[in-house]
Enzyme design. Structure first.
Site, PDB file in Angstrom:
ATOM      1  N   LYS A 181      17.996  -2.121 -10.347  1.00 19.65           N
ATOM      2  CA  LYS A 181      17.225  -3.320  -9.990  1.00 19.65           C
ATOM      3  C   LYS A 181      16.228  -3.000  -8.879  1.00 19.65           C
ATOM      4  O   LYS A 181      15.067  -3.408  -8.924  1.00 19.65           O
ATOM      5  CB  LYS A 181      18.184  -4.444  -9.537  1.00 19.65           C
ATOM      6  CG  LYS A 181      18.990  -5.048 -10.685  1.00 19.65           C
ATOM      7  CD  LYS A 181      20.074  -6.007 -10.181  1.00 19.65           C
ATOM      8  CE  LYS A 181      20.909  -6.529 -11.342  1.00 19.65           C
ATOM      9  NZ  LYS A 181      21.980  -7.445 -10.934  1.00 19.65           N
ATOM     10  N   GLN A 224      25.076  -9.032  -5.535  1.00 20.52           N
ATOM     11  CA  GLN A 224      25.661  -8.410  -6.722  1.00 20.52           C
ATOM     12  C   GLN A 224      27.133  -8.800  -6.845  1.00 20.52           C
ATOM     13  O   GLN A 224      27.895  -8.723  -5.881  1.00 20.52           O
ATOM     14  CB  GLN A 224      25.498  -6.882  -6.643  1.00 20.52           C
ATOM     15  CG  GLN A 224      25.919  -6.142  -7.892  1.00 20.52           C
ATOM     16  CD  GLN A 224      25.078  -6.459  -9.130  1.00 20.52           C
ATOM     17  OE1 GLN A 224      23.894  -6.767  -9.047  1.00 20.52           O
ATOM     18  NE2 GLN A 224      25.697  -6.397 -10.296  1.00 20.52           N
ATOM     19  N   ASP A 249      19.069 -15.148  -9.119  1.00  9.41           N
ATOM     20  CA  ASP A 249      20.043 -15.021 -10.206  1.00  9.41           C
ATOM     21  C   ASP A 249      20.310 -16.349 -10.914  1.00  9.41           C
ATOM     22  O   ASP A 249      20.972 -16.373 -11.954  1.00  9.41           O
ATOM     23  CB  ASP A 249      21.383 -14.521  -9.636  1.00  9.41           C
ATOM     24  CG  ASP A 249      21.573 -13.037  -9.858  1.00  9.41           C
ATOM     25  OD1 ASP A 249      21.163 -12.540 -10.919  1.00  9.41           O
ATOM     26  OD2 ASP A 249      22.141 -12.383  -8.965  1.00  9.41           O
TER      27      ASP A 249
HETATM   28  N1  GUN Z   1      27.204  -8.826 -12.031  1.00 10.93           N
HETATM   29  C1  GUN Z   1      27.105  -8.704 -13.380  1.00 10.93           C
HETATM   30  N2  GUN Z   1      25.961  -9.260 -13.827  1.00 10.93           N
HETATM   31  C2  GUN Z   1      25.320  -9.737 -12.739  1.00 10.93           C
HETATM   32  C3  GUN Z   1      24.075 -10.412 -12.555  1.00 10.93           C
HETATM   33  O1  GUN Z   1      23.327 -10.707 -13.492  1.00 10.93           O
HETATM   34  N3  GUN Z   1      23.760 -10.720 -11.259  1.00 10.93           N
HETATM   35  C4  GUN Z   1      24.581 -10.415 -10.229  1.00 10.93           C
HETATM   36  N4  GUN Z   1      24.192 -10.797  -9.007  1.00 10.93           N
HETATM   37  N5  GUN Z   1      25.730  -9.811 -10.361  1.00 10.93           N
HETATM   38  C5  GUN Z   1      26.096  -9.463 -11.623  1.00 10.93           C
END
Ligand code: GUN
Length: 292
Positions: free
Chosen positions: A53, A97, A120
């Site tokens: 990311k 995350q 998110d």
């Molecule tokens: N953990 C698994 N998928 C995601 C996501 O799309 N965003 C975040 N912040 N954590 C995750």
């Protein structure tokens, strides 16, 4: 032969567009969107995702601030950090995350992110907005993985209205928002999960099947209708032998591909789309604050 939904290529197109948009934004406003990425602890998969990311955000011209906190971090300290980021005008998107360590209350942490910086789309306000908003609301912070799945479906240029869509999985991150998005597209939506009776027969009626279960190659050819469209959200690492492993989805691709009209591969399907959508949300949050 089915159409292979090339998420890598589609995500790259989206990133190329965002890059141009951010260059123009910079000329106009002398600023660029900023994204804060918070990782707590050292879950291996999270480290891989955070790295991907961060790299992608930098590539399109987004400023990234990484906060890697130790597993034992105090919940109040984490929330204090989020509050600082909420009040920092250089930060337009905040991503925590998941999963967080068990000692931390995930819901409390997600609630502390300012909804307008919630890249998110996990804050309750954004979850609620997703369920009641009109179809093309630019201010929506849509959870990145289901958003990416929707963009893959849109690549097919078909009318989604009235299609029988089945979502396997009911997580807050994928299954539930995915069902909302498909409903917004006027699909007839069914969510199935680990307690569903006759899950296989329900999936077999799907025109569109979204697999987000987290079980390697779980969905086989007996689960899918001839000509169905399959989106595979799973990212599972399986061992081939003592030294080697590989990534597979939740769908047994080699079996299912002969039966369907379109399918997203793993890797190279939903994964890159999730990242591109995060960059889209961050840029949209910036534009809402400084441009629109
Ligand atoms: N953990 C698994 N998928 C995601 C996501 O799309 N965003 C975040 N912040 N954590 C995750």
């Amino acid at each position: 032969m089915p159409r292979i939904l090339d998420g890598k290529k589609i995500a790259q197109n989206l990133k190329d567009q965002l890059k141009i948009e951010i260059e123009n934004i910079k000329i106009k406003s002398n600023r660029v969107p900023g994204l804060a990425v918070i990782q707590v602890g050292n879950v291996a998969a999270s480290s891989v995702y955070v790295k991907a990311k961060t790299k992608a955000a930098k590539e399109v011209g987004i400023d990234v601030i990484d906060h890697h906190l130790v597993e034992s971090v105090n919940q109040d300290d984490l929330i204090n950090l989020i509050n600082q980021l909420n009040n920092n005008d250089d930060v337009n998107g905040i991503l925590v995350q998941l999963p967080l360590p068990k000692t931390i209350n995930e819901e409390v942490v997600l609630n502390s992110i300012a909804p307008e910086k919630d890249a998110d789309g996990f804050h309750p306000l954004n979850v609620g907005k997703l369920s009641i908003s009109q179809k093309n609301d630019e201010s929506l912070m849509i959870p990145c993985t289901p958003y990416g799945c929707l963009l893959l479906l849109r690549e097919l240029n078909i009318n989604l209205a009235g299609k029988n869509a089945v979502v396997i999985g009911r997580s807050n991150i994928v299954g539930k928002p995915m069902a909302q998005l498909l409903l917004k597209e006027s699909c007839t939506v069914t969510t199935v999960h680990s307690k569903t009776i006759n899950i296989e027969s329900i999936c077999k009626k799907a025109d569109i099947l979204i697999a987000a279960i987290g079980k390697p190659e779980f969905v086989n050819k007996d689960w899918v209708k001839e000509g169905a469209i399959i989106i595979d959200v799973g990212i599972n690492r399986i061992k081939i032998n003592e030294e080697k492993s590989k990534l597979v989805g939740d769908v047994l691709f080699s079996e299912v591909e002969h039966k369907v009209s379109a399918i997203s591969p793993v890797p190279g399907g939903v994964g890159p789309m999730t990242i591109a959508c995060l960059l889209r949300n961050t840029t949209a949050a910036f534009k809402l604050k400084f441009i629109d």
